[in-house]
Write a protein that holds these residues in place. Structure first.
Motif, PDB file in Angstrom:
ATOM      1  N   PRO A  74       0.810  -1.229   0.000  1.00 65.63           N
ATOM      2  CA  PRO A  74       0.000   0.000   0.000  1.00 65.63           C
ATOM      3  C   PRO A  74       0.838   1.272   0.000  1.00 65.63           C
ATOM      4  CG  PRO A  74      -0.017  -1.019   2.172  1.00 65.63           C
ATOM      5  CD  PRO A  74       0.654  -1.982   1.251  1.00 65.63           C
ATOM      6  N   GLU A  75       2.145   1.139   0.232  1.00 69.36           N
ATOM      7  CA  GLU A  75       3.014   2.317   0.233  1.00 69.36           C
ATOM      8  C   GLU A  75       3.078   2.997  -1.137  1.00 69.36           C
ATOM      9  OE1 GLU A  75       4.190  -0.145   3.694  1.00 69.36           O
ATOM     10  OE2 GLU A  75       3.711  -0.549   1.596  1.00 69.36           O
ATOM     11  N   GLY A  76       2.660   2.284  -2.176  1.00 72.08           N
ATOM     12  CA  GLY A  76       2.702   2.882  -3.512  1.00 72.08           C
ATOM     13  C   GLY A  76       3.039   1.850  -4.555  1.00 72.08           C
ATOM     14  N   PHE A  77       4.022   2.161  -5.396  1.00 69.98           N
ATOM     15  CA  PHE A  77       4.388   1.288  -6.508  1.00 69.98           C
ATOM     16  C   PHE A  77       5.809   0.769  -6.307  1.00 69.98           C
ATOM     17  CE2 PHE A  77       1.181   4.243  -7.884  1.00 69.98           C
ATOM     18  CZ  PHE A  77       0.289   3.441  -8.585  1.00 69.98           C
ATOM     19  N   PRO A  78       6.005  -0.527  -6.342  1.00 65.96           N
ATOM     20  CA  PRO A  78       7.358  -1.073  -6.167  1.00 65.96           C
ATOM     21  C   PRO A  78       8.244  -0.726  -7.361  1.00 65.96           C
ATOM     22  CG  PRO A  78       5.654  -2.751  -5.813  1.00 65.96           C
ATOM     23  CD  PRO A  78       4.987  -1.573  -6.458  1.00 65.96           C
ATOM     24  N   ASP A  79       9.395  -0.139  -7.081  1.00 65.94           N
ATOM     25  CA  ASP A  79      10.365   0.178  -8.127  1.00 65.94           C
ATOM     26  C   ASP A  79      11.551  -0.763  -8.124  1.00 65.94           C
ATOM     27  OD1 ASP A  79       9.299   2.468  -9.522  1.00 65.94           O
ATOM     28  OD2 ASP A  79       9.586   3.600  -7.676  1.00 65.94           O
ATOM     29  N   VAL A  80      11.681  -1.575  -7.074  1.00 57.75           N
ATOM     30  CA  VAL A  80      12.780  -2.534  -7.009  1.00 57.75           C
ATOM     31  C   VAL A  80      12.324  -3.736  -6.196  1.00 57.75           C
ATOM     32  CG1 VAL A  80      13.770  -1.348  -4.998  1.00 57.75           C
ATOM     33  CG2 VAL A  80      15.186  -2.891  -6.330  1.00 57.75           C
ATOM     34  N   LEU A  81      12.691  -4.934  -6.669  1.00 58.87           N
ATOM     35  CA  LEU A  81      12.430  -6.180  -5.951  1.00 58.87           C
ATOM     36  C   LEU A  81      13.746  -6.953  -5.849  1.00 58.87           C
ATOM     37  CD1 LEU A  81       9.106  -7.415  -7.630  1.00 58.87           C
ATOM     38  CD2 LEU A  81       9.342  -6.369  -5.371  1.00 58.87           C
ATOM     39  N   LYS A  82      14.023  -7.512  -4.678  1.00 59.82           N
ATOM     40  CA  LYS A  82      15.228  -8.327  -4.484  1.00 59.82           C
ATOM     41  C   LYS A  82      14.906  -9.461  -3.511  1.00 59.82           C
ATOM     42  CE  LYS A  82      18.537  -5.844  -6.656  1.00 59.82           C
ATOM     43  NZ  LYS A  82      19.537  -5.101  -5.876  1.00 59.82           N
ATOM     44  N   PHE A  83      15.301 -10.669  -3.865  1.00 63.81           N
ATOM     45  CA  PHE A  83      15.275 -11.772  -2.915  1.00 63.81           C
ATOM     46  C   PHE A  83      16.551 -11.739  -2.085  1.00 63.81           C
ATOM     47  CE2 PHE A  83      12.097 -13.510  -5.787  1.00 63.81           C
ATOM     48  CZ  PHE A  83      11.241 -14.199  -4.933  1.00 63.81           C
ATOM     49  N   SER A  84      16.456 -12.161  -0.830  1.00 66.50           N
ATOM     50  CA  SER A  84      17.667 -12.348  -0.034  1.00 66.50           C
ATOM     51  C   SER A  84      18.480 -13.484  -0.643  1.00 66.50           C
ATOM     52  CB  SER A  84      17.316 -12.663   1.424  1.00 66.50           C
ATOM     53  OG  SER A  84      16.543 -13.852   1.507  1.00 66.50           O
ATOM     54  N   ARG A  85      19.761 -13.540  -0.305  1.00 63.60           N
ATOM     55  CA  ARG A  85      20.635 -14.543  -0.923  1.00 63.60           C
ATOM     56  C   ARG A  85      20.192 -15.966  -0.612  1.00 63.60           C
ATOM     57  NH1 ARG A  85      21.852 -10.242  -2.626  1.00 63.60           N
ATOM     58  NH2 ARG A  85      23.894  -9.500  -3.299  1.00 63.60           N
ATOM     59  N   ASP A  86      19.508 -16.173   0.523  1.00 58.76           N
ATOM     60  CA  ASP A  86      19.026 -17.516   0.853  1.00 58.76           C
ATOM     61  C   ASP A  86      17.619 -17.768   0.313  1.00 58.76           C
ATOM     62  OD1 ASP A  86      17.466 -15.976   2.508  1.00 58.76           O
ATOM     63  OD2 ASP A  86      18.227 -16.813   4.381  1.00 58.76           O
ATOM     64  N   GLY A  87      17.017 -16.766  -0.323  1.00 53.22           N
ATOM     65  CA  GLY A  87      15.708 -16.936  -0.936  1.00 53.22           C
ATOM     66  C   GLY A  87      14.551 -16.950   0.042  1.00 53.22           C
ATOM     67  N   LYS A  88      14.804 -16.718   1.327  1.00 55.52           N
ATOM     68  CA  LYS A  88      13.734 -16.793   2.318  1.00 55.52           C
ATOM     69  C   LYS A  88      12.993 -15.466   2.493  1.00 55.52           C
ATOM     70  CE  LYS A  88      16.037 -20.473   4.908  1.00 55.52           C
ATOM     71  NZ  LYS A  88      15.100 -21.522   4.463  1.00 55.52           N
ATOM     72  N   LEU A  89      13.593 -14.386   2.035  1.00 57.51           N
ATOM     73  CA  LEU A  89      12.983 -13.066   2.188  1.00 57.51           C
ATOM     74  C   LEU A  89      12.859 -12.403   0.820  1.00 57.51           C
ATOM     75  CD1 LEU A  89      15.074 -11.724   5.220  1.00 57.51           C
ATOM     76  CD2 LEU A  89      12.867 -12.905   5.307  1.00 57.51           C
ATOM     77  N   LEU A  90      11.844 -11.552   0.699  1.00 59.38           N
ATOM     78  CA  LEU A  90      11.691 -10.717  -0.498  1.00 59.38           C
ATOM     79  C   LEU A  90      11.637  -9.263  -0.064  1.00 59.38           C
ATOM     80  CD1 LEU A  90      11.180 -10.447  -3.584  1.00 59.38           C
ATOM     81  CD2 LEU A  90       8.746 -10.332  -3.015  1.00 59.38           C
ATOM     82  N   LEU A  91      12.478  -8.452  -0.704  1.00 59.42           N
ATOM     83  CA  LEU A  91      12.522  -7.012  -0.420  1.00 59.42           C
ATOM     84  C   LEU A  91      11.847  -6.258  -1.553  1.00 59.42           C
ATOM     85  CD1 LEU A  91      15.506  -4.869   0.751  1.00 59.42           C
ATOM     86  CD2 LEU A  91      14.554  -4.451  -1.514  1.00 59.42           C
ATOM     87  N   ALA A  92      11.070  -5.251  -1.193  1.00 54.66           N
ATOM     88  CA  ALA A  92      10.471  -4.347  -2.173  1.00 54.66           C
ATOM     89  C   ALA A  92      10.734  -2.918  -1.735  1.00 54.66           C
ATOM     90  CB  ALA A  92       8.969  -4.590  -2.300  1.00 54.66           C
ATOM     91  N   GLY A  93      11.180  -2.102  -2.669  1.00 53.66           N
ATOM     92  CA  GLY A  93      11.364  -0.686  -2.402  1.00 53.66           C
ATOM     93  C   GLY A  93      10.566   0.123  -3.404  1.00 53.66           C
ATOM     94  N   GLY A  94       9.998   1.181  -2.960  1.00 50.56           N
ATOM     95  CA  GLY A  94       9.194   2.004  -3.869  1.00 50.56           C
ATOM     96  C   GLY A  94       8.500   3.109  -3.109  1.00 50.56           C
ATOM     97  N   GLY A  95       7.311   3.457  -3.563  1.00 48.11           N
ATOM     98  CA  GLY A  95       6.552   4.510  -2.899  1.00 48.11           C
ATOM     99  C   GLY A  95       5.765   5.333  -3.900  1.00 48.11           C
ATOM    100  N   ILE A  96       5.634   6.604  -3.603  1.00 52.46           N
ATOM    101  CA  ILE A  96       4.920   7.537  -4.470  1.00 52.46           C
ATOM    102  C   ILE A  96       5.892   8.647  -4.850  1.00 52.46           C
ATOM    103  CG2 ILE A  96       2.983   9.137  -4.643  1.00 52.46           C
ATOM    104  CD1 ILE A  96       1.563   7.444  -2.537  1.00 52.46           C
ATOM    105  N   ALA A  97       6.084   8.841  -6.131  1.00 56.68           N
ATOM    106  CA  ALA A  97       7.073   9.798  -6.617  1.00 56.68           C
ATOM    107  C   ALA A  97       6.853  11.175  -6.016  1.00 56.68           C
ATOM    108  CB  ALA A  97       7.021   9.866  -8.139  1.00 56.68           C
ATOM    109  N   ALA A  98       7.971  11.778  -5.578  1.00 54.20           N
ATOM    110  CA  ALA A  98       7.989  13.139  -5.017  1.00 54.20           C
ATOM    111  C   ALA A  98       7.154  13.272  -3.753  1.00 54.20           C
ATOM    112  CB  ALA A  98       7.522  14.160  -6.050  1.00 54.20           C
ATOM    113  N   LYS A  99       6.809  12.133  -3.122  1.00 53.47           N
ATOM    114  CA  LYS A  99       5.987  12.221  -1.918  1.00 53.47           C
ATOM    115  C   LYS A  99       6.514  11.334  -0.787  1.00 53.47           C
ATOM    116  CE  LYS A  99       1.223  12.027  -0.265  1.00 53.47           C
ATOM    117  NZ  LYS A  99      -0.195  11.767  -0.619  1.00 53.47           N
ATOM    118  N   SER A 100       6.687  10.040  -1.061  1.00 56.84           N
ATOM    119  CA  SER A 100       7.096   9.139   0.014  1.00 56.84           C
ATOM    120  C   SER A 100       7.774   7.908  -0.558  1.00 56.84           C
ATOM    121  CB  SER A 100       5.884   8.699   0.852  1.00 56.84           C
ATOM    122  OG  SER A 100       4.960   7.981   0.054  1.00 56.84           O
ATOM    123  N   GLY A 101       8.625   7.293   0.283  1.00 54.07           N
ATOM    124  CA  GLY A 101       9.327   6.079  -0.120  1.00 54.07           C
ATOM    125  C   GLY A 101       9.537   5.168   1.069  1.00 54.07           C
ATOM    126  N   ARG A 102       9.592   3.864   0.791  1.00 51.80           N
ATOM    127  CA  ARG A 102       9.680   2.877   1.869  1.00 51.80           C
ATOM    128  C   ARG A 102      10.275   1.588   1.330  1.00 51.80           C
ATOM    129  NH1 ARG A 102       9.410   3.374   7.374  1.00 51.80           N
ATOM    130  NH2 ARG A 102       8.079   1.856   8.404  1.00 51.80           N
TER     131      ARG A 102
END
Length: 871
Positions: free
Chosen positions: A198-226
């Motif tokens: 719900p933070e916005g739109f994911p601009d990057v996705l990465k799995f952890s090296r062991d594949g147990k976690l998924l990271l997403a980074g993104g947000g709303i342009a010029a407003k917020s990021g998480r």
């Protein structure tokens, strides 16, 4: 096995009282530590490196690490050991803390462990444990279990594919959607989970090296990021870091899962603790947006790229190691494999780097117009895509292996998952290929809602069911017709076989008759010859033998009749045989068209069966799909029911805490009254005990004085002997110095020294004995004083107790009256909360049952289709 470092004795001394929220260290927790813990865990002793005397020291923890995980009591060592859930159970070698104190510690931790009512909360820890950096993690690869499949957003059309990532160990690919992340099984290409963002739109996705976690980074342009990190198996959020004022464009989690790095339009690179979300380092070096970054596989370095084409290499403490002018255009990807660091750029090139020396080791033009994405496969191959709308596969040396079908628009993202190549474009098209270039399928990055899927499956069923009934009826009719034709053929074949047997029998009979006729003819010929001979013989005789002639004639007649009879039978049998053969020819003539008709009916039946089976499979597939989507819908309800149950349980716990708080003043007053009554009841015994202790102390003082006097008197003679021995030793030593060759004198000096040492040791022992006896006098005197004080206090308590009891009883009645309404209200709140918990549990049980009913149905139908497909 990890050994926890709690040690020492927690002394369970005072009973705690339950208090209302908020629970703080200063007001509620430290008093428990003061009474039960600080004898061992204080700044002076600090057993196992743990000091509980201050808030900061408590939060810092022990030699083994933190003991408080703010927001999570069950993972806090402090709570687990005092609740006797884990060794070493505390207090050590003492009674367990009262439940009220344990509950207080638990609630304090779950409230994020505040220091006092006006302080900020301790930093909440995340449910992410550090891991060793290893080539392959132990255990099975992580796949979504019990996932939610309800889209967060189902738009009119798919959006651009802004991010994609492949699990390094599982057949799983993650694709960024609108306010969500989609999981697809790379083997079956089935949607296997949806994670809300719900933070916005994911601009990057990465799995952890062991594949147990998924990271997403993104947000709303010029407003917020998480940046958000999920546990792949459970789908639960385990980390949230960053409070950016623009969307996060680049992010990664270190191989040991201790650090998270992010960057974006702010031109800064930030490193956060994955454990508590705290900002560890903020690095300013880039002159333009940070557009790509990656931790190296060994976890020792971080490589970041920017929109101006610059690369910077950092250590994990934020220190700059290398700055490289890498590309002439914006860097779109930074990826690592083994010791290789690769970067891709809008200038169209892909480059390999030796980051220790900041040196380029390989470069090639990958896409005219610019490279938009680069990713490594597990074997070192590379997949890229670009503005030329094309996706390409390269070997580890940058040699092109395959080029895939071009998209209609810019190719945005590419990944290598489960032995397949996944790539998506600006329009949201997502295609899948095998490495040899064959199209393996397409994925929908804008999946319909579960209701729409269920409606589509229901509609499909309504279309298939009448068709199936019609085909089933036609198949049944043709099975009846075929069975009738088959029966007729079997009857004709049986008649043919019977006729053939009959002909064979007749032929055997005819052969037998022919043989008999031949025998009869031979017999007749012989008879004729015999008859002729008899007539010849009779003619030659004067008197013919009439009797012999008559007999011969009769025999000839009989044999003639027998031969004729056989001839007649043969004629009849031949006629019968001709008729049988005519009948057989007629039956064979009938069989041919029957066989042709049956073959045609069999072909028609096979086609009818095939059509019916095909529709039956489609029908089963539609039923399985409907069951699957209904199960998924119920799973949404089930998750909501579980969330509601958790909220109800939290409200119930709060109601219990409120009830305890409401009852606490009355409980304390009653406890004080009971304690005072015990003091009064125990007064005579306490007085008697104290008087006995005083008498004992007097006797100990007298004995100690006598012993001290004797010890002191023993010192004087020992001092005199030691002084005399010292004078003698000094004199004889002086004489020996003057006569060093006098052996007798030298031996006398040695013996004198030995004697002097013995006397000095005896003197030292005597003085130590006198000091010890003096210390005994002091101890006995202190015990006497303490016993006299206790006796005085006991007498005072006994004297004051009746009046104190009267006042306490009045206080109990007063407090009971004042708190009656609050206690009644609190108990009513508990009862209401318990009812809601019961209702919520029922909802969970019902949803869980319905979910598994539909899940089992879907699985059963899927198994049936699998078996049917192999037939």
């Amino acid at each position: 096995m990890k050994t926890h470092v709690f040690s020492g004795a927690f002394l369970c001394v005072a009973a705690a009282h339950t208090v209302a929220e908020p629970i703080t260290y200063a007001e509620h927790i430290r008093p428990i530590f003061q009474n039960s813990c600080l004898s061992c865990h204080n700044p002076d002793k600090k057993k196992a490196g743990l000091d509980l005397s201050t808030y900061q020291a408590t939060i810092e923890g022990s030699d083994a690490g933190t003991i408080v995980e703010p927001g999570n009591a069950s993972k806090s060592l402090l709570y687990r050991v005092v609740a006797h859930l884990e060794e070493p159970m505390m207090p050590l070698r003492s009674e367990k803390l009262p439940d009220s104190q344990i509950e207080l510690i638990k609630k304090w931790i779950e409230a994020n462990a505040p220091e006092n009512s006006g302080s900020a909360l301790a930093k909440k820890t995340n449910d992410v444990a550090p891991v060793a950096v290893e080539e392959k993690p132990k255990g099975p690869p992580s796949m979504p279990l019990d996932p939610l499949l309800e889209p967060v957003v189902h738009a009119q059309k798919a959006g651009a594919i802004s991010a994609m990532a492949a699990s390094p160990w599982a057949p799983l690919v993650a694709v960024a959607g609108q306010k969500q992340v989609l999981f697809y099984n790379s083997d079956t290409l089935a949607l296997t989970g949806i994670l809300p963002f719900p933070e916005g739109f994911p601009d990057v996705l990465k799995f952890s090296r062991d594949g147990k976690l998924l990271l997403a980074g993104g947000g709303i342009a010029a407003k917020s990021g998480r940046v958000v990190v999920w546990d792949v198996a459970s789908g639960q959020r385990v980390v949230e870091v960053g409070e950016e004022f623009d969307s996060v464009l680049a992010a990664d989690i270190s191989a040991d899962r201790t650090r998270i790095a992010l960057g974006g339009p702010g031109k800064l690179v930030k490193i956060y603790s994955a454990r508590d979300g705290s900002l560890l380092h903020k690095m300013k070096k880039h002159t333009d947006w940070v557009t790509a970054l990656s931790f190296t596989p060994d976890g020792k370095s971080l490589v970041t790229g920017d929109r101006a084409g610059g690369l910077v290499v950092w250590d994990t403490e934020g220190r700059e190691l290398q700055t490289i002018s890498a590309h002439k255009g914006a860097i779109t990807s930074v990826a690592c494999f083994a010791n290789t660091v690769a970067s891709a750029s809008e200038d169209g090139s892909v480059k390999f780097w030796d980051i220790r020396e900041g040196r380029e080791t390989k470069s090639w033009n990958a896409h005219n117009g610019g490279v938009t994405s680069l990713a490594f496969a597990s074997d070192g191959r590379i997949v890229t895509c670009g503005r030329d709308r094309v996706t390409r596969l390269w070997d580890a040396n940058g040699n092109k292996l395959q080029q895939f079908e071009a998209f209609d628009d810019i190719a945005m993202q590419a990944a290598f998952a489960g032995g397949k190549i996944f790539a998506g474009d600006w329009t949201g098209a997502l295609r899948v290929w095998t490495p040899d270039g064959k199209h393996a399928g397409d994925l929908d990055v804008n999946p319909p809602t579960l209701a729409e899927r269920a409606d589509a499956a229901t509609k499909r069923l309504s279309e298939l069911q009448p068709r199936h009934r019609k085909l089933l009826g036609a198949r049944t009719d043709w099975e009846g017709a075929f069975a009738k034709m088959s029966s007729e053929i079997r009857q004709t074949n049986a008649a043919i076989q019977a006729k053939q047997v009959e002909i064979k029998t007749t032929e055997v009979q005819l052969a037998a008759l022919a043989k008999d006729l031949q025998t009869a003819n031979m017999t007749l010929q012989k008879a004729q010859e015999e008859s002729a001979q008899i007539e010849t013989d009779s003619g030659a005789m004067n008197t013919p033998d009439q009797t012999a002639q008559d007999a011969a004639k009769q025999a000839l007649s009989d044999k003639t009749d027998a031969a004729k009879k056989l001839q007649d039978e043969i004629s009849v049998t031949q006629n019968a045989l001709e008729k049988q053969k005519a009948d057989l020819a007629k039956l064979n003539k009938t069989l041919a068209p029957e066989t042709e008709q049956t073959k045609a009916a069999e072909a028609t039946l096979a086609k009818a069966r095939q059509e019916e089976a095909s529709i039956a499979k489609q029908l089963s597939a539609a039923k399985a799909e409907l069951a699957q989507w209904r199960a998924a819908q119920i799973n949404v309800t089930l998750h909501a029911a579980r969330d509601e149950l958790a909220k109800c349980e939290a409200r119930q716990q709060q109601a219990v805490a409120d009830a305890r708080a409401a009852a606490a003043p009355l409980d304390k007053a009653r406890a004080d009254l009971a304690a005072t009554e015990r003091v009064l009841a125990d007064g005579p015994e306490r007085t008697k005990k104290c008087e006995s202790e005083i008498a004992d102390a007097h006797k100990q003082i007298d004995d100690a004085n006598a012993a001290a006097t004797a010890a002191q008197q023993a010192i004087a003679p020992k001092e005199s002997l030691a002084n005399s021995a010292a004078e003698f030793f000094a004199k004889i030593q002086a004489d020996a110095t003057k006569s060093p060759d006098d052996k007798t004198l030298v031996d006398a000096v040695a013996k004198a020294k030995e004697t002097l040492d013995l006397l000095n040791r005896a003197l030292t022992d005597a003085r130590a004995n006198a000091t010890a006896r003096k210390h005994e006098i002091e101890q006995a005197t202190a015990r006497l004083s303490a016993a006299e004080n206790v006796l005085a206090q006991a007498k005072a308590d006994a004297e004051n107790a009746p009046e104190k009891i009267r006042k306490l009883r009045a206080s109990v009645d007063e407090i009971a009256a004042k708190t009656a309404d609050a206690r009644t209200k609190a108990n009513a709140a508990i009862e209401a909360a318990n009812k809601k918990i019961a209702d919520a549990k029922t909802a969970v049980e019902n949803s869980n049952r319905d979910y598994h009913v539909h899940l089992d149905e879907a699985k059963s139908l899927a198994d049936f289709l699998t078996v049917a497909s192999h037939k």
